[in-house]
Design an enzyme around this catalytic site. Structure first.
Site, PDB file in Angstrom:
ATOM      1  N   GLY A 145     -22.476 -21.193  -8.265  1.00 45.30           N
ATOM      2  CA  GLY A 145     -21.572 -21.832  -9.233  1.00 45.30           C
ATOM      3  C   GLY A 145     -20.558 -22.741  -8.553  1.00 45.30           C
ATOM      4  O   GLY A 145     -20.927 -23.763  -7.970  1.00 45.30           O
ATOM      5  N   GLY A 198     -21.081 -16.436 -21.067  1.00 47.97           N
ATOM      6  CA  GLY A 198     -21.854 -17.604 -20.597  1.00 47.97           C
ATOM      7  C   GLY A 198     -22.332 -17.470 -19.164  1.00 47.97           C
ATOM      8  O   GLY A 198     -22.752 -18.447 -18.549  1.00 47.97           O
ATOM      9  N   LYS A 216     -31.845 -18.335  -5.474  1.00 46.94           N
ATOM     10  CA  LYS A 216     -30.710 -18.867  -4.702  1.00 46.94           C
ATOM     11  C   LYS A 216     -30.871 -18.559  -3.216  1.00 46.94           C
ATOM     12  O   LYS A 216     -30.561 -19.391  -2.361  1.00 46.94           O
ATOM     13  CB  LYS A 216     -29.396 -18.289  -5.235  1.00 46.94           C
TER      14      LYS A 216
HETATM   15  P1  NAP Z   1     -27.997 -23.689 -21.503  1.00 48.28           P
HETATM   16  O1  NAP Z   1     -26.654 -23.318 -21.988  1.00 48.28           O
HETATM   17  O2  NAP Z   1     -29.183 -22.936 -21.990  1.00 48.28           O
HETATM   18  O3  NAP Z   1     -28.197 -25.241 -21.833  1.00 48.28           O
HETATM   19  C1  NAP Z   1     -29.399 -25.910 -21.652  1.00 48.28           C
HETATM   20  C2  NAP Z   1     -29.297 -27.299 -22.271  1.00 48.28           C
HETATM   21  O4  NAP Z   1     -30.474 -28.011 -21.959  1.00 48.28           O
HETATM   22  C3  NAP Z   1     -29.155 -27.284 -23.781  1.00 48.28           C
HETATM   23  O5  NAP Z   1     -28.239 -28.280 -24.190  1.00 48.28           O
HETATM   24  C4  NAP Z   1     -30.560 -27.653 -24.275  1.00 48.28           C
HETATM   25  O6  NAP Z   1     -30.567 -28.400 -25.455  1.00 48.28           O
HETATM   26  C5  NAP Z   1     -31.051 -28.536 -23.145  1.00 48.28           C
HETATM   27  N1  NAP Z   1     -32.488 -28.469 -22.987  1.00 48.28           N
HETATM   28  C6  NAP Z   1     -33.226 -27.416 -22.574  1.00 48.28           C
HETATM   29  N2  NAP Z   1     -34.533 -27.732 -22.573  1.00 48.28           N
HETATM   30  C7  NAP Z   1     -34.614 -29.000 -23.009  1.00 48.28           C
HETATM   31  C8  NAP Z   1     -35.681 -29.894 -23.239  1.00 48.28           C
HETATM   32  N3  NAP Z   1     -36.952 -29.550 -23.036  1.00 48.28           N
HETATM   33  N4  NAP Z   1     -35.400 -31.134 -23.676  1.00 48.28           N
HETATM   34  C9  NAP Z   1     -34.132 -31.514 -23.913  1.00 48.28           C
HETATM   35  N5  NAP Z   1     -33.070 -30.711 -23.707  1.00 48.28           N
HETATM   36  C10 NAP Z   1     -33.315 -29.474 -23.267  1.00 48.28           C
HETATM   37  O7  NAP Z   1     -28.061 -23.633 -19.908  1.00 48.28           O
HETATM   38  P2  NAP Z   1     -26.846 -23.610 -18.874  1.00 48.28           P
HETATM   39  O8  NAP Z   1     -26.283 -22.244 -18.765  1.00 48.28           O
HETATM   40  O9  NAP Z   1     -25.933 -24.752 -19.141  1.00 48.28           O
HETATM   41  O10 NAP Z   1     -27.618 -23.837 -17.484  1.00 48.28           O
HETATM   42  C11 NAP Z   1     -28.139 -25.108 -17.155  1.00 48.28           C
HETATM   43  C12 NAP Z   1     -28.633 -25.074 -15.711  1.00 48.28           C
HETATM   44  O11 NAP Z   1     -27.527 -24.790 -14.857  1.00 48.28           O
HETATM   45  C13 NAP Z   1     -29.682 -24.015 -15.402  1.00 48.28           C
HETATM   46  O12 NAP Z   1     -30.561 -24.503 -14.423  1.00 48.28           O
HETATM   47  C14 NAP Z   1     -28.858 -22.854 -14.841  1.00 48.28           C
HETATM   48  O13 NAP Z   1     -29.599 -22.027 -14.003  1.00 48.28           O
HETATM   49  C15 NAP Z   1     -27.830 -23.635 -14.046  1.00 48.28           C
HETATM   50  N6  NAP Z   1     -26.571 -22.931 -13.802  1.00 48.28           N
HETATM   51  C16 NAP Z   1     -25.921 -22.335 -14.840  1.00 48.28           C
HETATM   52  C17 NAP Z   1     -24.721 -21.682 -14.599  1.00 48.28           C
HETATM   53  C18 NAP Z   1     -23.951 -21.007 -15.687  1.00 48.28           C
HETATM   54  O14 NAP Z   1     -22.907 -20.395 -15.393  1.00 48.28           O
HETATM   55  N7  NAP Z   1     -24.364 -21.100 -16.944  1.00 48.28           N
HETATM   56  C19 NAP Z   1     -24.185 -21.655 -13.285  1.00 48.28           C
HETATM   57  C20 NAP Z   1     -24.875 -22.297 -12.251  1.00 48.28           C
HETATM   58  C21 NAP Z   1     -26.074 -22.946 -12.530  1.00 48.28           C
HETATM   59  P3  NAP Z   1     -30.088 -27.738 -26.861  1.00 48.28           P
HETATM   60  O15 NAP Z   1     -28.616 -27.525 -26.700  1.00 48.28           O
HETATM   61  O16 NAP Z   1     -30.393 -28.784 -27.874  1.00 48.28           O
HETATM   62  O17 NAP Z   1     -30.872 -26.488 -26.997  1.00 48.28           O
HETATM   63  N1  HSE Z   2     -26.872 -16.402 -14.280  1.00 52.46           N
HETATM   64  C1  HSE Z   2     -26.305 -16.908 -13.083  1.00 52.46           C
HETATM   65  C2  HSE Z   2     -25.353 -15.870 -12.521  1.00 52.46           C
HETATM   66  C3  HSE Z   2     -25.572 -18.197 -13.394  1.00 52.46           C
HETATM   67  O1  HSE Z   2     -25.022 -14.940 -13.240  1.00 52.46           O
HETATM   68  O2  HSE Z   2     -24.948 -15.973 -11.373  1.00 52.46           O
HETATM   69  C4  HSE Z   2     -25.140 -18.914 -12.161  1.00 52.46           C
HETATM   70  O3  HSE Z   2     -26.230 -19.357 -11.423  1.00 52.46           O
END
Ligand code: NAP
Ligand code: HSE
Length: 439
Positions: A145, A198, A216
């Site tokens: 993160g 989240g 990771k």
């Molecule tokens: P999320 O809340 O599920 O959001 C995903 C977004 O991508 C949504 O807006 C979705 O659209 C869009 N999307 C998914 N598939 C799609 C497709 N086929 N075409 C167009 N749009 C699409 O995910 P997130 O938590 O933000 O995570 C995003 C990335 O960051 C992931 O790779 C995750 O591993 C990484 N990450 C997340 C965190 C965290 O704390 N959440 C931390 C570090 C890294 P809709 O809104 O219309 O469904």
């Molecule tokens: N699901 C992941 C975590 C989000 O809990 O660390 C960040 O990559």
């Protein structure tokens, strides 16, 4: 940093960003770009425009308001737009994200991604594609993160032979384990809370079975040992087998239970593993609680280095993604990062007298009735409220006693005034020490 650094923004020469995904992370990134235009201009020398944002569901209610015409459900609006310089992929999953990344790189676009799954499975192929197309591929947010660890491994620690990496790199798991240890919360309840905040992946199996941490660790180990490891190289156990009594016994034995992701070099072989383990309570990793992550790297030159911070959630991940956007924007056109813009708003240095702090004061006083009351009066006159008073050592031979007073938060200048007045009291032999209490 050079003192004569100048920012020379060329507003006509802006950077266009195509954002893929507007979920937990994407909404944070969009909101930051839209509301920090002048700061991004100051840092990169360019305006950073959010040109298009790709989502699946155009009608979903979003918690960020985009300008008219920016939202799209057609990836080609980003991939085939020659004016888009940087593609930021925060959709997650491998399909279609990986195809989009390859298409964007082949078109010479710079990439910023938070996608650990794609980077763990196909990072090496994507890096080659980026190099062949003279594009940058940046993925700080894919591990830890908001912790700056990917850039550290690639740059600041690159001179080291890495002996080991010991880390807590899944915030959801660490949040669940912390809740179970501290509050004896049940596993399911702690998981629901982590999802609500989240932190959890859309499929929580990835978090609780160690799959997310294995992705990771694949990335970190590949950077550390300069080999293309795969997630299947990592031995993995999840946390779902843990029961409340494990935490009780661990605590009694002087340990914490943490899900660790470990890579270590053992002669000519690397051992890679993710599993819940007992960690001595006094070790720094045992104290990493909640959604916090930490990565401890042991290098041949740097020794042990520990990076610690929020490993998941909107703002910390936005920090890493936007940091990469700034880096990419600076690299486009060889702009030096403008970290000390001269033409920014004036920022004053606050005088120490305006500090608000709690205080610890140790005094040597005459062991007579009423002394404490006089000291309390002086503090009260300065609007300084006493938190605690200790009197431990009395010395009948010198007719003196040592007292320690701690205060609630007070202004530094009021405290200094009170101390001067205390020193002038005939009953106070010495103000032996004054320390600020940092909390
Ligand atoms: P999320 O809340 O599920 O959001 C995903 C977004 O991508 C949504 O807006 C979705 O659209 C869009 N999307 C998914 N598939 C799609 C497709 N086929 N075409 C167009 N749009 C699409 O995910 P997130 O938590 O933000 O995570 C995003 C990335 O960051 C992931 O790779 C995750 O591993 C990484 N990450 C997340 C965190 C965290 O704390 N959440 C931390 C570090 C890294 P809709 O809104 O219309 O469904
Ligand atoms: N699901 C992941 C975590 C989000 O809990 O660390 C960040 O990559």
């Amino acid at each position: 940093m050079p003192a004569d650094f100048e920012v020379s923004p060329d507003i006509s020469d802006g950077i266009n960003v195509g954002l893929m995904g507007l979920g937990v992370v994407g909404a944070g990134v969009a909101a930051h770009i839209l509301s920090n235009g002048s700061s991004l201009l100051g840092l990169t020398g360019r305006t950073v425009n959010l040109k298009k944002v790709l989502v699946r569901d155009r009608f979903r209610v979003r918690d960020v308001e985009l300008p008219e015409g920016v939202l799209t459900t057609n990836a080609e609006d980003i991939l085939s737009d020659p004016d888009i310089d940087i593609v930021v992929e925060v959709m997650g999953g491998t399909y279609p994200a990986e195809d989009y990344l390859k298409q964007a790189l082949a078109a010479g676009k710079h990439i910023v991604t938070a996608n650990k799954e794609v980077m763990a499975k196909s990072g090496s192929e994507l890096m080659t594609l980026a190099r062949d197309n003279n594009a940058n591929l940046l993925f700080e947010a894919s591990v830890g993160g908001g912790i700056p660890i990917v850039g550290c491994m690639m740059n600041e620690l690159a001179a080291n032979d890495i002996r080991s990496i010991r880390s807590i790199i899944n915030g959801t798991t660490n949040y669940i384990l912390t809740k179970m240890a501290q509050e004896r919360t049940g596993f399911e309840q702690a998981l629901v809370e982590a999802q609500g905040l989240g932190y959890a992946e859309s499929d929580p199996t990835n978090d609780i079975e160690g799959i997310d941490a294995a992705y990771k660790l694949t990335i970190l180990a590949s950077l550390a040992y300069r080999r293309s490891f795969q997630p299947s190289d990592i031995y993995r156990e999840g946390i779902s087998k843990l029961e409340p009594q494990d935490f009780r016994y661990a605590e009694e034995l002087g340990y914490a239970i943490k899900s660790l992701a470990i890579a270590n070099l053992d002669e000519e072989a690397v051992q890679l593993r993710v599993y819940p383990a007992l960690v001595p309570a006094e070790h720094m990793l045992a104290k990493v609680d909640g959604v916090y992550n930490a990565v401890e790297v042991e290098g041949s030159l740097c020794g042990q280095v520990l990076v610690h911070g929020a490993g998941a959630g909107r703002e910390p991940t936005t920090s890493a993604v936007v940091g990469d956007i700034i880096e990419a924007a600076c690299k486009i056109g060889n702009h030096s990062p403008a970290l000390m813009p001269r033409n920014g708003p004036e920022l004053k240095v606050k005088p120490i007298g305006e500090l608000r702090s709690r205080y610890y004061v140790r005094l040597e006083v005459a062991d007579h009735p009423g002394v404490l009351a006089q000291i309390a009066q002086l503090l009260g006159d300065g609007q300084i409220s006493i938190a605690a008073v200790l009197q431990r050592d009395t010395h009948p031979e010198t007719d003196s006693a040592e007292i320690v007073i701690t205060t609630h938060p007070a202004r530094e200048d009021s405290m200094q005034m009170a101390l001067r007045r205390m020193e002038n009291l005939s009953q106070v032999k010495k103000v032996s020490n004054t320390l600020r209490i940092e909390e």
